[in-house]
Design an enzyme around this catalytic site. Sequence first.
Site, PDB file in Angstrom:
ATOM      1  N   GLY A  39       0.822  -1.207   0.000  1.00  0.00           N
ATOM      2  CA  GLY A  39       0.000   0.000   0.000  1.00  0.00           C
ATOM      3  C   GLY A  39       0.858   1.260   0.000  1.00  0.00           C
ATOM      4  O   GLY A  39       0.546   2.237  -0.681  1.00  0.00           O
TER       5      GLY A  39
ATOM      6  N   HIS B 264      -2.537  -7.568   2.101  1.00  0.00           N
ATOM      7  CA  HIS B 264      -2.506  -8.179   3.448  1.00  0.00           C
ATOM      8  C   HIS B 264      -3.567  -7.635   4.394  1.00  0.00           C
ATOM      9  O   HIS B 264      -3.715  -8.114   5.516  1.00  0.00           O
ATOM     10  CB  HIS B 264      -1.098  -8.079   4.068  1.00  0.00           C
ATOM     11  CG  HIS B 264      -0.692  -6.714   4.542  1.00  0.00           C
ATOM     12  ND1 HIS B 264      -0.669  -6.388   5.870  1.00  0.00           N
ATOM     13  CD2 HIS B 264      -0.280  -5.599   3.875  1.00  0.00           C
ATOM     14  CE1 HIS B 264      -0.243  -5.124   6.006  1.00  0.00           C
ATOM     15  NE2 HIS B 264      -0.003  -4.642   4.802  1.00  0.00           N
TER      16      HIS B 264
ATOM     17  N   THR C 117      10.356  -7.564 -11.860  1.00  0.00           N
ATOM     18  CA  THR C 117       9.641  -8.816 -12.116  1.00  0.00           C
ATOM     19  C   THR C 117       8.488  -8.953 -11.126  1.00  0.00           C
ATOM     20  O   THR C 117       8.663  -8.750  -9.924  1.00  0.00           O
ATOM     21  CB  THR C 117      10.616 -10.014 -11.995  1.00  0.00           C
ATOM     22  OG1 THR C 117      11.646  -9.809 -12.958  1.00  0.00           O
ATOM     23  CG2 THR C 117       9.919 -11.331 -12.252  1.00  0.00           C
TER      24      THR C 117
ATOM     25  N   CYS D 120       6.165   4.427  18.714  1.00  0.00           N
ATOM     26  CA  CYS D 120       7.257   4.407  19.680  1.00  0.00           C
ATOM     27  C   CYS D 120       8.537   4.703  18.898  1.00  0.00           C
ATOM     28  O   CYS D 120       8.988   3.897  18.101  1.00  0.00           O
ATOM     29  CB  CYS D 120       7.326   3.040  20.327  1.00  0.00           C
ATOM     30  SG  CYS D 120       8.485   2.980  21.675  1.00  0.00           S
TER      31      CYS D 120
END
Length: 378
Positions: free
Chosen positions: A71, A201, A237, A325
């Site tokens: 993304g 994902h 690729t 963090c």
Amino acid sequence: MIMIYFDYAATTPVDTRVVNKMLPYFNKEFGNPSSIYDLGKSSKYAINFARKEIADAINCYPEEIYFTSCGSESDNLAIKGIAKANRVKGNHIITSKIEHPAVINTCKSLEKEGFEVTYLDVDKNGFVNINELEKAIKNNTILISIMYANNEIGTVQDVDKIGEIARKRNIIFHTDSVQAVGNIRIDVRKSNIDSLSMSAHKFYGPKGVGALYVRSGVNFNRQQDGGHQEKEKRSGTENVPGIVGMGYAISLANNEIESHTEKIKYLRDLYIKSIINEVPNIYINGSLDKRLPGNANISYLGIKGAKMVELLNERGICASSGSACSAGLIKPSNVILATTKNSNIASSALRTTFGKYNTIDDINYLVENIKDIVKKYR
Ligand code: PLP
């Protein structure tokens, strides 16, 4: 050891049906899609099949889909590519203060190259104000980039309205839809979306593969030099197994969207209702109605979000605080700072995101543990 997962916005497990679809492309159908013998052609066919599955899911043409690695890469390619290709028309970009770093940091990088960026404020629920968006448009505005749905608080923007304004003013509209695809039905034609990023994902597909839709007729520059793949817009690729998995995952997600949404929303609302009834001194972040079905973001005032995540982890629960963090310092969520302007609320936020494998027992376990933690550590 028990492990219950409430972090589906961070990533999702790959659906077993998707894994099975991908497997032959690792060591049987392993040809390079650019090779012209049959083994290569078979990989090329598989990629183009996936391209069609993705195009069908968002109502565009397969030629308008470009495969990437994630993304973040899709957002970079869209925003930098569109900005640079359209610089002769102007150098002004409009975005919002609650975008993902893949958008915010891309815009910051463009500022260093002479582009001007307006970062719009949002209201307490995370919505961009449409009047302010219209007021921000100038003669040199070339691109509006507003996310479809927010990754921390789940707020879903009025994308149709933004698309309508952008189209009327002849400005390109990109939307980071990494959290929306698979959870919300998307129609790029109906919503006047010119460019849209997604990542496999997040919808039960594999990591390391993303896609970018760019409406034909919209100019954008490649961001990586190399070969001719993806119509010379994205060299390298292709990740054939990943792309096959992404195509199948999006078609499954779209076919199953109604039943999953109903179930996930039910579980999410059960969690929110239980917490409202049983835990005092909380604040619910984001909009309650225009929200991703699986997102709940609640600030447990008096307990740092990062501490809560740590304590839940000790009890086998995966959740997220939204706070970053860095260098040992825990910074409150900039998204919740932008919505509430309150650092106590921002630093005590807990994001739980629910998915298709969660059950009512999972929610009960979560609520019991949060009640216990709040009693002991507040
Ligand atoms: N945009 C949004 C809204 C996200 O939530 C994410 C990931 O969490 C990204 C972009 C980046 O996606 P990726 O992890 O595939 O690079």
